[in-house]
Enzyme design. Structure first.
Site, PDB file in Angstrom:
ATOM      1  CG  ASP A  88      -6.655   1.467   2.616  1.00 43.04           C
ATOM      2  OD1 ASP A  88      -7.714   1.433   1.801  1.00 43.04           O
ATOM      3  OD2 ASP A  88      -6.463   2.758   3.138  1.00 43.04           O
ATOM      4  CE  LYS A 114      -2.500   3.040   2.614  1.00 44.47           C
ATOM      5  NZ  LYS A 114      -2.375   4.045   4.161  1.00 44.47           N
TER       6      LYS A 114
END
Length: 386
Positions: free
Chosen positions: A291, A272
């Site tokens: 996420d 991420k």
């Protein structure tokens, strides 16, 4: 003490460039979790640090206005134009030298203005025509079409890679307001001071050498960074020891997957964070940071069912969700994801309610127009009868 600039109280100190709100909305772009350096310093005015300078930005429907604070020698920031590079404001000037020095000031001022406008265009990537992208996304995605008119002007910033990387290392298990506080403390502890406005001190983002110092971890732990303190110091040290100062910017010129994998070799950088840095500072518009928040958007709004039984995002799930959105949205998928992410933030939910308040009125107007049209047609039909 110098104060935050307001356009209403000193319009002559502001510069501008043409930019419609459909291409950029400051209140969405600067507050949606891309950068953590901007604060609303007055109604509709945003102050932050960009390129080692302190700026205040505001906008009208078709214009982006900006004010850049200039340092007086040995003092905190004052209004723009109080000093120029290479010219000392305190020096004694003879009568014959006044014209020459004034010319130097004028040339420096023009050069500064050109440089600052280019910095702003680059930061907001104004060469990318956002309205055209929105039109493409509307055509490809019914859900995007539903929210597009409410959340117009959400642009992707082109940040300094060092600032972007080390800011996003701070995002692990964190929320936007707390991240903002951590980035502020990081800059105040290790960054060069720039100026003070209304008792708010502004600092530049720390250099890699400052972040890599062996004392940094303990210092940042004292400031509440927890386990992230070690990641910050170790990542900076690894970049300097293994790659060198220009390595991060150099990743702009390599393919997306190569840049992402290179970033993942750093302590504290997972999929991420790597994707955020790729998207927001390394020109990888196809990078889609995933996420739990984005995963929920995929499941709720796009009926994405893959990995439903999983409790966490694996490398494969991260890749699959990214590929799903890239296929749907195209080469600027990361930009599209940013609009949806922004639209899902709690702070912006009131914007979704506003159109519903005016919708009944619009429906009434539409019904009235239809009724009038039918009545005219009926009257016209009667006149045509023999």
């Amino acid at each position: 003490m110098a104060k935050h600039a307001l356009r209403s109280s000193g319009g002559h100190m502001w510069r501008s460039l043409a930019c419609a709100k459909s291409e950029l909305r400051l209140e969405l772009t600067l507050a949606c979790g891309q950068s953590f350096r901007w604060r609303e310093s007055g109604e509709g005015h945003w102050t932050g640090v960009l390129g080692g300078r302190v700026w205040t930005l505001t906008q009208t429907d078709d214009t982006l206005w900006y004010h850049v604070y200039k340092n007086r020698e040995g003092q905190t920031c004052g209004p723009a134009g109080t000093s120029s590079p290479g010219v000392k404001t305190s020096e004694t000037r003879t009568k014959g030298a006044v014209k020459e020095v004034d010319e130097l000031v004028a040339v420096a001022s023009v050069k500064d203005a050109e440089e600052e406008e280019e910095m702003l265009r680059d930061y907001f990537q104004l060469n990318v025509k956002l309205e055209e992208l929105y039109a493409d996304w509307r055509a490809a995605d019914p859900h995007f079409k539903h929210i597009a008119d409410i959340f117009t002007g959400v642009r992707m910033l082109r940040q300094d890679p060092t600032e972007c990387l080390f800011s996003f290392i701070c995002t692990s298990n964190n929320h936007i307001s707390r991240i903002q506080g951590m980035v502020d403390r990081l800059c105040q502890a290790l960054g060069a001071p720039l100026c003070q406005l209304d008792q708010t001190s502004y600092h530049d983002f720390p250099a890699l050498a400052a972040l890599a110092d062996s004392s940094v971890e303990a210092r940042l732990r004292d400031l509440g960074f927890g386990y992230r303190a070690r990641f910050l110091q170790q990542s900076a040290k690894q970049i300097l020891d293994t790659h060198g100062l220009q390595w991060l910017k150099g990743l702009r010129s390599v393919p997306y997957l190569q840049a992402r994998d290179a970033l993942r070799t750093l302590p504290g950088v997972g999929n991420k964070v790597a994707d955020c840095v790729c998207l927001m500072s390394l020109d990888k518009a196809e990078a889609v940071p995933v996420d739990t928040h984005v995963w929920q958007i995929a499941k709720r709004d796009y009926k994405y069912a893959t990995g439903n039984r999983q409790k966490s995002i694996t490398d494969k799930l991260h890749r699959d969700i990214g590929d799903f959105f890239r296929k749907l949205w195209g080469p600027f998928a990361g930009w599209t994801q940013s609009v949806l992410f922004c639209a899902d933030l709690k702070k912006f939910q009131k914007l979704k309610e506003m159109p519903r308040l005016v919708q009944p009125k619009k429906e009434e107007e539409d019904e009235e127009e239809t009724r009038i049209a039918c009545k005219k047609k009926k009257i016209k039909g009667k006149k045509m009868e023999p």
